[in-house]
Design an enzyme around this catalytic site. Structure first.
Site, short mmCIF file in Angstrom:
data_model
loop_
_atom_site.label_atom_id
_atom_site.label_comp_id
_atom_site.label_asym_id
_atom_site.label_seq_id
_atom_site.Cartn_x
_atom_site.Cartn_y
_atom_site.Cartn_z
N ASP A 1 0.84 -1.19 0.00
CA ASP A 1 0.00 0.00 0.00
C ASP A 1 0.88 1.24 0.00
O ASP A 1 2.02 1.23 0.49
CB ASP A 1 -0.91 0.02 1.23
CG ASP A 1 -1.91 -1.12 1.23
OD1 ASP A 1 -2.25 -1.61 0.13
OD2 ASP A 1 -2.35 -1.53 2.32
N ARG A 2 0.34 2.32 -0.51
CA ARG A 2 1.11 3.57 -0.63
C ARG A 2 1.71 4.00 0.70
O ARG A 2 2.86 4.45 0.77
CB ARG A 2 0.21 4.67 -1.20
CG ARG A 2 0.93 5.98 -1.42
CD ARG A 2 0.04 6.99 -2.11
NE ARG A 2 0.74 8.24 -2.34
CZ ARG A 2 0.22 9.28 -2.99
NH1 ARG A 2 -1.02 9.20 -3.47
NH2 ARG A 2 0.91 10.38 -3.16
#
Length: 327
Positions: free
Chosen positions: A153-154
């Site tokens: 995930d970012r």
């Protein structure tokens, strides 16, 4: 014959000739449509499928369908495809380039492992031109094939694998599917995680809200999902309790660790999707400004049989939160 014949260029548009490409073991196994999308930069996918349907793409002098998988030794004919040159988009920022060049933990002829900084997406999209993979391709144009092996995930930092060869990509995907790669994360969760809770076994289902936001929930109709847990340290500070846990996903579902922690009753702090705003607000006072989830360690065996264990140090911002909670 050159593996990829050069295209001629004239007056702002590309004018490629017919290309005859010898497929080798690195590119074998790919669908022909995916391969063409990759090598015909700037050509719309609709155009790629059209030339396949019309029989302009040939493999060993025969027509193929879009789902044909290329084989080692195939001779691929790619017809002339004319496309106006796109206005060159901005290069990745110097800051992102500097961060990624300094984040490499391991590299050999087939594999790169980086300590992905939080806040950088693994790939572009949704208004992001350059993620990790686009930036690496930009600064390493000599690499024939750079592909993400998996995703983070970012807002998650830590170990991320990028294959430099298709053969390594296929090998690692098989290893992941067979559960032979151990991925270990560090997460700070709200409350006192009990030492006896070492497994969360709950099926996960992807959902899309009316707003378009994608969320994952525990649902009996979902995919089988398991995560192993181990308590590393507990913290009590200013009437707040938190636990640093080690999480090892047995399966690899989207948001798995985050949703399993929530399901267990101990949401990950700093998670703006699955943890309450009030809980996150209180821990911002201790310096926590983002998701406290870090891919701390990778354990795998390389194709040659060499065992490889890579550790990514906890970033300074997360380490500072623990330091504050310790006092």
């Amino acid at each position: 014959m050159d593996r990829h014949q050069n295209d001629s260029r004239q007056a702002g548009e590309s004018r490629p000739a017919v290309r005859m490409i010898n497929i080798d073991s690195e590119d074998a196994g790919q669908r022909v449509d995916n391969y063409l999308v990759r090598i015909l930069k700037g050509v719309p996918k609709t155009r790629v499928y059209r030339i396949i349907r019309k029989g302009e793409v040939r493999v060993n002098k025969k027509r193929v369908t879009a789902d044909y998988r290329l084989q080692d030794g195939d001779l691929l004919r790619v017809p002339p495809v004319r496309v106006a040159e796109k206005t060159s988009r901005a290069s990745p920022s110097a800051a992102i380039i500097h961060k990624l060049e300094g984040a490499i933990l391991y590299e050999d002829k087939s594999l790169i492992i980086i300590n992905k900084p939080a806040g950088i997406a693994v790939h572009g999209g949704s208004g992001i031109s350059y993620g990790v993979i686009e930036t690496l391709r930009n600064i390493r144009p000599q690499e024939r094939s750079l592909e993400l092996v998996h995703r983070l995930d970012r807002d998650t930092s830590g170990c991320l694998m990028i294959a430099k060869k298709r053969s390594m990509l296929r090998y690692l995907h098989a290893q992941l599917k067979e559960g032979k790669i151990n991925k270990i994360y560090n997460a700070l969760v709200l409350g006192r995680w009990p030492s006896r809770k070492v497994l969360v076994n709950a099926p996960l289902l992807k959902n899309t809200l009316r707003s378009g936001e994608r969320v994952v929930t525990v649902d009996l109709e979902g995919k089988r999902s398991k995560t192993l847990y181990k308590v590393l340290e507990r913290y009590s500070h200013a009437n707040e309790t938190a636990t640093l846990v080690e999480a090892s996903p047995v399966t690899g579902r989207t948001h798995q660790i985050r949703v399993h922690c929530l399901h267990a009753g101990y949401p990950i702090l700093g998670d703006d999707k699955y943890t309450s705003d009030e809980d996150n607000r209180r821990f911002r006072e201790f310096g926590l400004k983002r998701l406290f989830l870090h891919a701390a360690r990778l354990e795998l065996v390389l194709p040659e049989g060499q065992a490889l264990a890579i550790d990514a140090a906890l970033p300074e911002d997360l380490d500072g939160v623990l330091e504050t909670l310790s006092h």
